[in-house]
Scaffold this motif. Structure first.
Motif, PDB file in Angstrom:
ATOM      1  N   GLY A   1       6.635  60.456  65.804  1.00  0.00           N
ATOM      2  CA  GLY A   1       5.360  61.143  65.653  1.00  0.00           C
ATOM      3  C   GLY A   1       4.284  60.550  66.536  1.00  0.00           C
ATOM      4  N   ILE A   2       4.256  59.225  66.660  1.00  0.00           N
ATOM      5  CA  ILE A   2       3.278  58.561  67.520  1.00  0.00           C
ATOM      6  C   ILE A   2       3.505  58.945  68.981  1.00  0.00           C
ATOM      7  N   LEU A   3       4.755  59.071  69.388  1.00  0.00           N
ATOM      8  CA  LEU A   3       5.046  59.469  70.769  1.00  0.00           C
ATOM      9  C   LEU A   3       4.535  60.882  71.050  1.00  0.00           C
ATOM     10  N   LEU A   4       4.646  61.770  70.064  1.00  0.00           N
ATOM     11  CA  LEU A   4       4.123  63.129  70.247  1.00  0.00           C
ATOM     12  C   LEU A   4       2.597  63.137  70.264  1.00  0.00           C
TER      13      LEU A   4
ATOM     14  N   LEU B   1      -3.758  70.307  69.306  1.00  0.00           N
ATOM     15  CA  LEU B   1      -2.414  69.773  69.552  1.00  0.00           C
ATOM     16  C   LEU B   1      -2.234  68.412  68.896  1.00  0.00           C
ATOM     17  N   LEU B   2      -3.312  67.628  68.815  1.00  0.00           N
ATOM     18  CA  LEU B   2      -3.237  66.320  68.163  1.00  0.00           C
ATOM     19  C   LEU B   2      -2.990  66.436  66.663  1.00  0.00           C
ATOM     20  N   LEU B   3      -3.415  67.565  66.081  1.00  0.00           N
ATOM     21  CA  LEU B   3      -3.228  67.744  64.640  1.00  0.00           C
ATOM     22  C   LEU B   3      -1.790  68.105  64.275  1.00  0.00           C
ATOM     23  N   LEU B   4      -1.067  68.719  65.202  1.00  0.00           N
ATOM     24  CA  LEU B   4       0.259  69.242  64.859  1.00  0.00           C
ATOM     25  C   LEU B   4       1.266  68.160  64.444  1.00  0.00           C
ATOM     26  N   PRO B   5       1.294  66.961  65.066  1.00  0.00           N
ATOM     27  CA  PRO B   5       2.207  65.935  64.550  1.00  0.00           C
ATOM     28  C   PRO B   5       1.892  65.512  63.118  1.00  0.00           C
ATOM     29  N   PHE B   6       0.599  65.593  62.737  1.00  0.00           N
ATOM     30  CA  PHE B   6       0.221  65.245  61.369  1.00  0.00           C
ATOM     31  C   PHE B   6       0.609  66.355  60.396  1.00  0.00           C
ATOM     32  N   ILE B   7       0.452  67.623  60.824  1.00  0.00           N
ATOM     33  CA  ILE B   7       0.852  68.756  59.984  1.00  0.00           C
ATOM     34  C   ILE B   7       2.304  69.092  60.310  1.00  0.00           C
ATOM     35  N   GLY B   8       3.135  68.096  60.244  1.00  0.00           N
ATOM     36  CA  GLY B   8       4.549  68.223  60.546  1.00  0.00           C
ATOM     37  C   GLY B   8       5.266  67.031  59.934  1.00  0.00           C
ATOM     38  N   SER B   9       6.390  66.670  60.518  1.00  0.00           N
ATOM     39  CA  SER B   9       7.153  65.553  59.955  1.00  0.00           C
ATOM     40  C   SER B   9       6.888  64.250  60.682  1.00  0.00           C
ATOM     41  N   GLY B  10       5.764  64.175  61.409  1.00  0.00           N
ATOM     42  CA  GLY B  10       5.489  62.975  62.178  1.00  0.00           C
ATOM     43  C   GLY B  10       5.137  61.764  61.346  1.00  0.00           C
TER      44      GLY B  10
ATOM     45  N   PRO C   1       6.574  73.871  66.360  1.00  0.00           N
ATOM     46  CA  PRO C   1       7.377  73.202  67.395  1.00  0.00           C
ATOM     47  C   PRO C   1       7.314  71.686  67.367  1.00  0.00           C
ATOM     48  N   PHE C   2       6.197  71.086  66.971  1.00  0.00           N
ATOM     49  CA  PHE C   2       6.109  69.629  67.025  1.00  0.00           C
ATOM     50  C   PHE C   2       7.064  68.976  66.027  1.00  0.00           C
ATOM     51  N   THR C   3       7.317  69.620  64.907  1.00  0.00           N
ATOM     52  CA  THR C   3       8.301  69.077  63.967  1.00  0.00           C
ATOM     53  C   THR C   3       9.687  69.061  64.595  1.00  0.00           C
ATOM     54  N   LEU C   4      10.042  70.126  65.314  1.00  0.00           N
ATOM     55  CA  LEU C   4      11.335  70.172  65.999  1.00  0.00           C
ATOM     56  C   LEU C   4      11.421  69.096  67.078  1.00  0.00           C
ATOM     57  N   PHE C   5      10.336  68.886  67.804  1.00  0.00           N
ATOM     58  CA  PHE C   5      10.325  67.813  68.802  1.00  0.00           C
ATOM     59  C   PHE C   5      10.537  66.459  68.139  1.00  0.00           C
TER      60      PHE C   5
ATOM     61  N   SER D   1      17.646  70.199  68.275  1.00  0.00           N
ATOM     62  CA  SER D   1      17.584  69.940  69.712  1.00  0.00           C
ATOM     63  C   SER D   1      17.538  71.234  70.513  1.00  0.00           C
ATOM     64  N   VAL D   2      18.338  72.215  70.109  1.00  0.00           N
ATOM     65  CA  VAL D   2      18.358  73.499  70.819  1.00  0.00           C
ATOM     66  C   VAL D   2      17.013  74.198  70.666  1.00  0.00           C
ATOM     67  N   LEU D   3      16.488  74.222  69.448  1.00  0.00           N
ATOM     68  CA  LEU D   3      15.203  74.872  69.210  1.00  0.00           C
ATOM     69  C   LEU D   3      14.067  74.137  69.903  1.00  0.00           C
ATOM     70  N   ALA D   4      14.150  72.809  69.976  1.00  0.00           N
ATOM     71  CA  ALA D   4      13.112  72.037  70.655  1.00  0.00           C
ATOM     72  C   ALA D   4      13.064  72.378  72.145  1.00  0.00           C
TER      73      ALA D   4
END
Length: 278
Positions: free
Chosen positions: A87-90, A201-210, A229-233, A250-253
């Motif tokens: 999550g930090i990398l994203l 875009l910075l919010l998406l890792p937080f509103i995901g599985s980051g 998409p950020f959760t898939l990444f 991985s395919v969806l990402a």
């Protein structure tokens, strides 16, 4: 006896392609020099994620880590460090996207892009220079932030092929996000707006599985968090570095990277062409 010498002319298409490549390299060098001469923006994109990493691991990590499935209280902080790194990398990639939008907006508002349009420079090269330069900057930032993670105790179970795949995915994500933020920077009418627009875009890792598992979220938010998409990444990078199940992530990402990159490219070209005819 008469000898006839035939001169072979290069095909027009190959000449145009070489012209675009040469111009793209020139614009790439310009953006890399800009990064070196104005390091403040680059430094901010690295320090921000590092602060997030240290804050979440050493302040909240013990509690949040103990809440992860199969983790006891004693190993909470170490487990959370491993969990939060993707999550930090994203966040790092999204942060460099904000810098991209700002530099593009500066070029647009200060008339530099308009000057390029009057010169014998490929239009595609002007945008490609921003994209390639800021993609390289994003990769450098990710490597530095990951280095800090290793220093504070992050350990991966990945082999060489998994590391290579993770690096390739990070580069692809950075490339796609950069195209999107280039379009954002071109769309805005001021540098201030351009610096704020990519914050979503910075919010998406937080509103995901980051930072926490999506299962801990309310039903409606959980649905969004699982399919954005950020959760898939994040889950793909987590699977590659830590050996968690990948499934179709991985395919969806990769698919989302293609969609985002194409959308950002088309959006950027449309804006560039529209402003070129004014």
């Amino acid at each position: 006896m008469t000898t006839t010498t035939t001169l072979t002319q290069p095909a027009p298409g190959s000449h145009r392609r070489s012209h675009v490549v040469a111009d793209s390299i020139t614009m790439l060098n310009r953006n890399l020099l800009h990064m070196v001469r104005y390091p403040g923006l680059s430094l901010f994109t690295i320090l921000g994620p590092v602060v997030f990493l240290l804050l979440f691991v050493f302040v909240f990590g013990g509690t949040l880590g103990a809440g992860l499935p199969g983790v006891d209280a004693a190993g909470g902080r170490a487990a959370y460090l491993a969990y939060v790194i993707p999550g930090i990398l994203l966040v790092t990639i999204a942060g460099t996207g904000g810098g991209t939008a700002t530099t593009v907006a500066m070029d647009m508002t200060e008339g530099i892009t308009a000057r390029f349009r009057t010169m014998a420079i490929s239009r595609a090269a002007v945008l490609a220079g921003h994209v390639l330069g800021n993609t390289i900057q994003a990769i450098i930032a990710v490597v530095l932030v990951l280095g800090v993670g290793l220093l504070v105790g992050f350990r991966s179970t990945a082999g060489p092929m998994e590391w290579l795949a993770a690096f390739g995915l990070v580069a692809l994500i950075a490339f796609a996000i950069t195209w999107l933020t280039v379009a954002m920077g071109m769309q805005t009418k001021s540098v201030e707006t351009a610096s704020n627009l990519p914050l979503v875009l910075l919010l998406l890792p937080f509103i995901g599985s980051g930072f926490v598992p999506t299962e801990s979220m309310p039903a409606g938010l959980q649905w969004f968090a699982e399919y954005q998409p950020f959760t898939l990444f994040i889950e793909t990078i987590r699977g590659l570095l830590l050996g968690t199940p990948l499934g179709w992530n991985s395919v969806l990402a990769v698919g989302w990277c293609i969609v985002i990159a194409v959308a950002g490219y088309v959006w950027s070209i449309v804006i560039y062409e529209r402003k070129s005819v004014r």
